[in-house]
Motif scaffolding. Structure first.
Motif, short mmCIF file in Angstrom:
data_model
loop_
_atom_site.label_atom_id
_atom_site.label_comp_id
_atom_site.label_asym_id
_atom_site.label_seq_id
_atom_site.Cartn_x
_atom_site.Cartn_y
_atom_site.Cartn_z
N PRO A 191 -9.13 3.85 0.51
CA PRO A 191 -8.08 4.18 1.49
C PRO A 191 -8.49 3.85 2.92
CG PRO A 191 -8.24 5.91 -0.16
CD PRO A 191 -9.37 4.96 -0.44
N GLY A 192 -7.60 3.15 3.61
CA GLY A 192 -7.89 2.75 4.98
C GLY A 192 -8.57 1.41 5.11
N HIS A 209 5.44 -1.86 8.64
CA HIS A 209 5.50 -0.41 8.46
C HIS A 209 6.68 0.15 9.26
CE1 HIS A 209 4.10 3.69 7.77
NE2 HIS A 209 4.27 3.93 9.05
N ARG A 259 -8.32 0.79 10.64
CA ARG A 259 -8.25 1.58 11.86
C ARG A 259 -8.90 0.87 13.04
NH1 ARG A 259 -11.60 5.09 14.43
NH2 ARG A 259 -13.13 4.86 12.76
N ASP A 278 0.87 -1.18 0.00
CA ASP A 278 0.00 0.00 0.00
C ASP A 278 0.90 1.23 0.00
OD1 ASP A 278 -1.71 2.12 0.55
OD2 ASP A 278 -2.93 0.98 1.97
N ASP A 306 0.15 4.40 -0.31
CA ASP A 306 -0.36 5.52 0.48
C ASP A 306 0.05 5.41 1.95
OD1 ASP A 306 -1.54 6.49 -1.79
OD2 ASP A 306 -3.55 5.74 -1.31
N ARG A 307 0.03 4.18 2.49
CA ARG A 307 0.38 3.97 3.90
C ARG A 307 1.81 3.50 4.09
NH1 ARG A 307 -4.74 3.39 6.77
NH2 ARG A 307 -3.70 2.30 8.48
N THR A 322 3.09 0.63 3.54
CA THR A 322 2.94 -0.58 4.36
C THR A 322 2.80 -1.80 3.47
OG1 THR A 322 1.85 0.67 6.13
CG2 THR A 322 1.50 -1.71 6.10
#
Length: 291
Positions: free
Chosen positions: A65-66, A44, A82, A24, A26-27, A29
């Protein structure tokens, strides 16, 4: 050409069957799963965390996302990264009770493509299912006992499919696959040689070459777009299961592995996830934004 390389990082945890690595961006990770002790792992900034699951996972995908999309044996879930909550996605699927989801990939248009396999590992029941907008768009039979890695060519015209039990990788016309509902013509892309191993998970690099984990063969194979075996490198494990690119500029190849020590395949890194710097750039994974 044989590539000589040593892992720059190995996970401390050993999976029973590590699978489905996905980066990912964006993260920043890396995610992967353990099939036998159901959990999703996340790497991460050098730290690994774990999200325990109640049921075995076939594969995971980047969602909105997320979130991650999680393909269980028979059904899809959306995981909130989350909160750790799993939400059921109602997706009708033309899959028999003797089949289960296995590997898969999201294409550039956000569709999910998931291979299936026989739960008993002995009948040619496999298929590939395309899921779009919470519905099953198409499916075609692969006649594989163990259907595995899926990838798409650089121009998005071909779908690559790994028949693990048949020791071959096939290519399909993706446009035809989008409207299929049964049988579909295919072309042999690569057939493994007489050395040990079977094709498992796979990925595509920035040059359009396909990287295939040779499970029970202890190596990663790299095939040119015309199906020629052009590079390979040996691993310090017997059962690599999958690979994906990530890290800075997608120049790190992450490899998941299985631990078959109980079957006589000894090795301190069996079951670990490995990272290599090979000087070759990969591509970003696509997100499924419709779920």
């Amino acid at each position: 050409m044989k590539i000589v390389s040593k892992p720059m990082w190995t996970s401390a945890a050993r999976m029973g069957i590590g699978e489905s690595p996905i980066w990912d961006e964006d993260r920043r990770t890396l995610y992967w799963v353990d099939v036998t002790a159901p959990a999703i792992y996340a790497l991460h900034d050098g730290q690994v965390s774990t999200i325990p699951l109640q049921k075995p996972v076939g594969s995971i995908f980047l969602g909105r996302p997320g979130t991650l999309l999680v393909a269980l044996r028979h059904g899809l879930r959306r995981l909130d990264l989350r909160t750790g909550e799993l939400a059921t996605l109602e997706v009708p699927c033309p899959m028999g009770s003797d089949e289960r989801f296995n590997d898969g990939r999201c294409d550039r248009d956000g569709r999910l493509w998931i291979s299936t396999m026989d739960r008993q590992l002995n009948r040619p029941l496999g298929s590939v299912v395309c899921i779009e907008d919470s519905r099953s768009r198409s499916w075609f039979s692969t006649q594989a006992r163990v259907g595995n890695g899926i990838a798409f060519s650089h121009d998005d015209r071909k779908l690559y499919f790994s028949d693990t039990s048949g020791r071959a990788i096939y290519e399909y016309d993706k446009a035809q696959a989008l409207s299929a509902s049964g049988s579909l013509p295919r072309k042999l892309f690569a057939e493994l040689d007489s050395t040990p191993g079977r094709p498992d998970g796979c990925t595509i690099d920035a040059e359009g070459c396909l990287w295939s984990a040779r499970v029970a063969g202890g190596r990663i194979d790299r095939y040119a777009p015309d199906g020629r075996l052009v590079d390979w490198f040996e691993l310090p494990v017997s059962h690599p299961t999958h690979c994906t690119f990530g890290g800075d500029q997608f120049r790190t190849l992450f490899v998941t592995t299985a631990n078959h020590s109980a079957e006589g395949h000894e090795g301190p890194l069996n079951g670990c996830t490995l990272a290599y710097e090979l000087g070759i750039q990969g591509r970003a994974e696509h997100r499924c934004l419709s779920h």
